[in-house]
Design an enzyme around this catalytic site. Sequence first.
Site, PDB file in Angstrom:
ATOM      1  N   HIS A 219      -4.438  -2.178  -5.796  1.00 47.24           N
ATOM      2  CA  HIS A 219      -3.781  -1.150  -6.061  1.00 47.24           C
ATOM      3  C   HIS A 219      -4.916   0.301  -6.472  1.00 47.24           C
ATOM      4  O   HIS A 219      -5.798  -0.167  -7.111  1.00 47.24           O
ATOM      5  CB  HIS A 219      -3.060  -1.154  -7.579  1.00 47.24           C
ATOM      6  CG  HIS A 219      -1.760  -1.725  -7.565  1.00 47.24           C
ATOM      7  ND1 HIS A 219      -0.828  -1.565  -6.286  1.00 47.24           N
ATOM      8  CD2 HIS A 219      -1.265  -2.774  -8.241  1.00 47.24           C
ATOM      9  CE1 HIS A 219       0.074  -2.587  -6.628  1.00 47.24           C
ATOM     10  NE2 HIS A 219       0.026  -3.309  -7.842  1.00 47.24           N
TER      11      HIS A 219
ATOM     12  N   GLY B   4     -11.336  -2.887   2.865  1.00 40.78           N
ATOM     13  CA  GLY B   4     -11.986  -1.732   3.583  1.00 40.78           C
ATOM     14  C   GLY B   4     -11.510  -1.603   5.008  1.00 40.78           C
ATOM     15  O   GLY B   4     -12.031  -0.853   5.580  1.00 40.78           O
TER      16      GLY B   4
ATOM     17  N   PRO C   4      -9.668  -0.783   8.312  1.00 38.63           N
ATOM     18  CA  PRO C   4      -8.669   0.612   8.487  1.00 38.63           C
ATOM     19  C   PRO C   4      -7.301   0.094   8.652  1.00 38.63           C
ATOM     20  O   PRO C   4      -6.916  -0.943   9.243  1.00 38.63           O
ATOM     21  CB  PRO C   4      -9.115   0.915   9.954  1.00 38.63           C
ATOM     22  CG  PRO C   4     -10.392   0.258  10.303  1.00 38.63           C
ATOM     23  CD  PRO C   4     -10.341  -1.132   9.432  1.00 38.63           C
TER      24      PRO C   4
ATOM     25  N   ASP D 247       0.560  -1.262  -0.019  1.00 41.81           N
ATOM     26  CA  ASP D 247      -0.252   0.016   0.024  1.00 41.81           C
ATOM     27  C   ASP D 247       0.887   1.142   0.035  1.00 41.81           C
ATOM     28  O   ASP D 247       0.411   2.293   0.551  1.00 41.81           O
ATOM     29  CB  ASP D 247      -1.086  -0.040   1.079  1.00 41.81           C
ATOM     30  CG  ASP D 247      -1.618  -1.415   1.312  1.00 41.81           C
ATOM     31  OD1 ASP D 247      -2.420  -1.510   0.104  1.00 41.81           O
ATOM     32  OD2 ASP D 247      -1.974  -1.600   2.481  1.00 41.81           O
TER      33      ASP D 247
HETATM   34  P1  GDP Z   1      -0.427   0.190  -3.883  1.00 44.36           P
HETATM   35  O1  GDP Z   1      -1.053  -1.199  -3.363  1.00 44.36           O
HETATM   36  O2  GDP Z   1       0.913   0.203  -3.341  1.00 44.36           O
HETATM   37  O3  GDP Z   1      -0.665   0.619  -5.203  1.00 44.36           O
HETATM   38  O4  GDP Z   1      -1.124   1.250  -2.772  1.00 44.36           O
HETATM   39  P2  GDP Z   1      -2.611   1.438  -2.581  1.00 44.36           P
HETATM   40  O5  GDP Z   1      -3.255   2.204  -3.704  1.00 44.36           O
HETATM   41  O6  GDP Z   1      -3.206   0.547  -1.824  1.00 44.36           O
HETATM   42  O7  GDP Z   1      -2.663   2.861  -1.589  1.00 44.36           O
HETATM   43  C1  GDP Z   1      -2.167   3.817  -1.649  1.00 44.36           C
HETATM   44  C2  GDP Z   1      -2.964   5.126  -1.549  1.00 44.36           C
HETATM   45  O8  GDP Z   1      -2.425   6.394  -1.339  1.00 44.36           O
HETATM   46  C3  GDP Z   1      -4.250   4.850  -2.415  1.00 44.36           C
HETATM   47  O9  GDP Z   1      -5.380   5.334  -1.719  1.00 44.36           O
HETATM   48  C4  GDP Z   1      -3.586   6.160  -3.606  1.00 44.36           C
HETATM   49  O10 GDP Z   1      -4.784   6.793  -4.159  1.00 44.36           O
HETATM   50  C5  GDP Z   1      -3.133   7.052  -2.688  1.00 44.36           C
HETATM   51  N1  GDP Z   1      -2.011   8.036  -3.013  1.00 44.36           N
HETATM   52  C6  GDP Z   1      -1.023   7.443  -3.770  1.00 44.36           C
HETATM   53  N2  GDP Z   1      -0.050   8.722  -3.910  1.00 44.36           N
HETATM   54  C7  GDP Z   1      -0.485   9.439  -3.446  1.00 44.36           C
HETATM   55  C8  GDP Z   1      -0.259  10.804  -2.966  1.00 44.36           C
HETATM   56  O11 GDP Z   1       0.868  11.302  -3.454  1.00 44.36           O
HETATM   57  N3  GDP Z   1      -0.831  11.412  -1.924  1.00 44.36           N
HETATM   58  C9  GDP Z   1      -2.039  11.136  -1.456  1.00 44.36           C
HETATM   59  N4  GDP Z   1      -2.762  12.015  -0.688  1.00 44.36           N
HETATM   60  N5  GDP Z   1      -2.524  10.001  -1.875  1.00 44.36           N
HETATM   61  C10 GDP Z   1      -1.922   9.176  -2.709  1.00 44.36           C
END
Ligand code: GDP
Length: 424
Positions: A40, A303, A305, A12
């Site tokens: 993702h 979902g 936390p 994440d």
């Molecule tokens: P992944 O599994 O590594 O792709 O990560 P996730 O998608 O599960 O979690 C990353 C979260 O951070 C998601 O809700 C993205 O939309 C969000 N996100 C990614 N980059 C940024 C950022 O620079 N700023 C903010 N506020 N949210 C981000």
Amino acid sequence: MVRTIVGANWGDEGKGKITDMLAAESDIVVRFQGGANAGHTIINDYGRFALHLLPSGVCSPNVVNIIGPGVALDIEAFLREMEDVVSKGVPQPKILVSERAQVLMPYHVEFDELEEERLGKNSFGSTKSGIAPFYGDKYQKIGLQLCQLYYPDVLREKLAHALDIKNALMEHLYHKPPIDLEALIAQMTELAERIRPYVADTDEYLMNAVREGKNILLEGQLGTLRDPDHGIYPMVTSSSPLAGFAPVGAGVPVWSIKEIIAVTKAYSSCVGAGPFTTEIKGDEAEELRKRGGDRGEYGAKTGRPRRVGWFDCVATRYGCEMQGATEVALTNMDVLGYLDEIPVCVAYECDGERVERFPVTPKLEKCRPVYVTLPGWKCDIRGIKHFEDMPENARRYVEFIEKQIGCPIKMVSNGPRREEMMYR
Ligand code: GDP
């Protein structure tokens, strides 16, 4: 050129966004491990997508997306996700699925649920997507490769053999009715037909693409600390999320990988069980959780936390080293703008000893964080396009972390959208 995008921590970290962004300039995006158990989040002009099994290039119309042999292929989840993406207006993605990918069976999901239930308070915090039973069977050699589904005799023989073992467990360990062989054969045969248009020899396709110098992205799921060997065993996943496994799980030659981008967040977050040294609790945690990510820190798959905490240099330095990272992308930098001061963990303390190297799990369980406190920048940095234009304290924060983890931070993300990125 082949690039790999992987997580430096517990998953994440924001890999989906980085992949979605880099996918736009790639020819091919490949998933090399894991299954539909993580998620993702990508946000672009078509909307917001929580992808579980599909590669993050699905929203870029020119990209060929590949599910490599290292992936746990849940055919139903694959077809469902394809329908969902297309129903949101994304043009029909180009997808190839390796004929060598192993198939996640309905009973893998069932066994995952039954086992977590049996373990009760000692459960692994599994997402119950069948991943652990699936990889167990793969390495016990009672799994099925996708190609085997197209040979009726092979399918029957292999499933009958697997069910001998599965049904013994069903009856004697879980006290449940046995799995019916004929119904399972019918179900798998039907699924095999539905996925047939996507099945291909992806090894050959990728070998040719490498020879032609195509831009290829290999996309990992989760992060270093969930690796079965180098992570917080046993609170790990069942396939390796390391860049070192990427050529195996994707099917490209090792020498073709030129860049390894490790993604980490400007703070820490963790879904699932296991030691998490910089974890914070109570109101302080709730505030960070609420502000994190694009909609708060809640699992893309479940979902649930997410557990949150301060940036952990010990874990991330190790995370980047074990990935063999050539550069780092730091995400969610905008989230920290509300804080007067920001603690950063620079070492652990364990029985009076200062620990700077990420330790083995039993020792990690006893570690406490040693923090230094950096001044916050107290403003919203979203919308800033260049690193130099950020407030001085925000730049200092990035520079401090970079020095601690010993790997260049070349990208700093200041918002969830594709274009919200500063390059250094
Ligand atoms: P992944 O599994 O590594 O792709 O990560 P996730 O998608 O599960 O979690 C990353 C979260 O951070 C998601 O809700 C993205 O939309 C969000 N996100 C990614 N980059 C940024 C950022 O620079 N700023 C903010 N506020 N949210 C981000």
